[in-house]
Design a protein around this motif. Sequence first.
Motif, PDB file in Angstrom:
ATOM      1  N   UNK A  32       4.284 -45.908  60.698  1.00 14.56           N
ATOM      2  CA  UNK A  32       3.531 -45.813  59.459  1.00 14.56           C
ATOM      3  C   UNK A  32       4.225 -44.864  58.474  1.00 14.56           C
ATOM      4  N   UNK A  33       4.610 -43.674  58.941  1.00 13.14           N
ATOM      5  CA  UNK A  33       5.270 -42.713  58.063  1.00 13.14           C
ATOM      6  C   UNK A  33       6.600 -43.241  57.550  1.00 13.14           C
ATOM      7  N   UNK A  34       7.338 -43.938  58.406  1.00 13.29           N
ATOM      8  CA  UNK A  34       8.630 -44.481  58.005  1.00 13.29           C
ATOM      9  C   UNK A  34       8.438 -45.526  56.909  1.00 13.29           C
ATOM     10  N   UNK A  35       7.439 -46.390  57.063  1.00 20.95           N
ATOM     11  CA  UNK A  35       7.153 -47.398  56.040  1.00 20.95           C
ATOM     12  C   UNK A  35       6.731 -46.737  54.732  1.00 20.95           C
ATOM     13  N   UNK A  36       5.902 -45.712  54.821  1.00 20.24           N
ATOM     14  CA  UNK A  36       5.450 -44.995  53.633  1.00 20.24           C
ATOM     15  C   UNK A  36       6.639 -44.361  52.912  1.00 20.24           C
ATOM     16  N   UNK A  37       7.540 -43.761  53.674  1.00 24.39           N
ATOM     17  CA  UNK A  37       8.727 -43.135  53.090  1.00 24.39           C
ATOM     18  C   UNK A  37       9.601 -44.179  52.407  1.00 24.39           C
ATOM     19  N   UNK A  38       9.787 -45.334  53.041  1.00 20.49           N
ATOM     20  CA  UNK A  38      10.593 -46.393  52.448  1.00 20.49           C
ATOM     21  C   UNK A  38       9.959 -46.886  51.148  1.00 20.49           C
ATOM     22  N   UNK A  39       8.632 -47.087  51.165  1.00 18.83           N
ATOM     23  CA  UNK A  39       7.933 -47.519  49.951  1.00 18.83           C
ATOM     24  C   UNK A  39       8.059 -46.474  48.852  1.00 18.83           C
ATOM     25  N   UNK A  40       7.915 -45.221  49.222  1.00 19.36           N
ATOM     26  CA  UNK A  40       8.019 -44.133  48.256  1.00 19.36           C
ATOM     27  C   UNK A  40       9.409 -44.124  47.628  1.00 19.36           C
ATOM     28  N   UNK A  41      10.441 -44.219  48.454  1.00 23.69           N
ATOM     29  CA  UNK A  41      11.816 -44.208  47.952  1.00 23.69           C
ATOM     30  C   UNK A  41      12.097 -45.423  47.065  1.00 23.69           C
ATOM     31  N   UNK A  42      11.529 -46.554  47.425  1.00 17.41           N
ATOM     32  CA  UNK A  42      11.747 -47.786  46.664  1.00 17.41           C
ATOM     33  C   UNK A  42      11.043 -47.735  45.307  1.00 17.41           C
TER      34      UNK A  42
ATOM     35  N   UNK B 185      -3.997 -38.528  52.883  1.00 17.61           N
ATOM     36  CA  UNK B 185      -4.809 -39.647  53.382  1.00 17.61           C
ATOM     37  C   UNK B 185      -3.930 -40.827  53.778  1.00 17.61           C
ATOM     38  N   UNK B 186      -2.900 -41.085  52.954  1.00 18.68           N
ATOM     39  CA  UNK B 186      -2.014 -42.222  53.237  1.00 18.68           C
ATOM     40  C   UNK B 186      -1.230 -41.987  54.533  1.00 18.68           C
ATOM     41  N   UNK B 187      -0.896 -40.756  54.808  1.00 21.97           N
ATOM     42  CA  UNK B 187      -0.127 -40.428  56.013  1.00 21.97           C
ATOM     43  C   UNK B 187      -0.964 -40.573  57.265  1.00 21.97           C
ATOM     44  N   UNK B 188      -2.261 -40.290  57.155  1.00 25.44           N
ATOM     45  CA  UNK B 188      -3.138 -40.347  58.347  1.00 25.44           C
ATOM     46  C   UNK B 188      -3.232 -41.701  58.952  1.00 25.44           C
TER      47      UNK B 188
END
Length: 111
Positions: A1-11, A108-111
């Motif tokens: 989940x965190x990895x996907x969030x980081x990728x979305x954030x970077x994109x 919240x998004x990280x949880x």
Amino acid sequence: MRTELKKDFDRLAPPEGFIKTTDHPVGTLTDSQKVALNRKGNMYFNQGDYLSARRLFITTGYSDGLTRLADVAMEQGNQLDALKLYTLAHNKRQADVLVEKLAAIISKMIE
């Protein structure tokens, strides 16, 4: 989940970052030039031409005008733009409120 969030954030992150703090007022303007530009910026603001007002207020470093533009951005639901404008206006109180809200959303998004 965190990895996907980081990728979305970077994109999705704009290349210049979310808060550009390199916008400085033009140092060579005289006081009378600043007053004239701020009046013109206020005219644009009152007409709803926020982009033109923004350019002038950033040029002169007019913190009241930048704060009013940030308030408009908040009303329009653009919190990141509001945060940038509050930061440029040196309005730490309003910027801190937004930083706390954004931090809560990210948590919240990280949880």
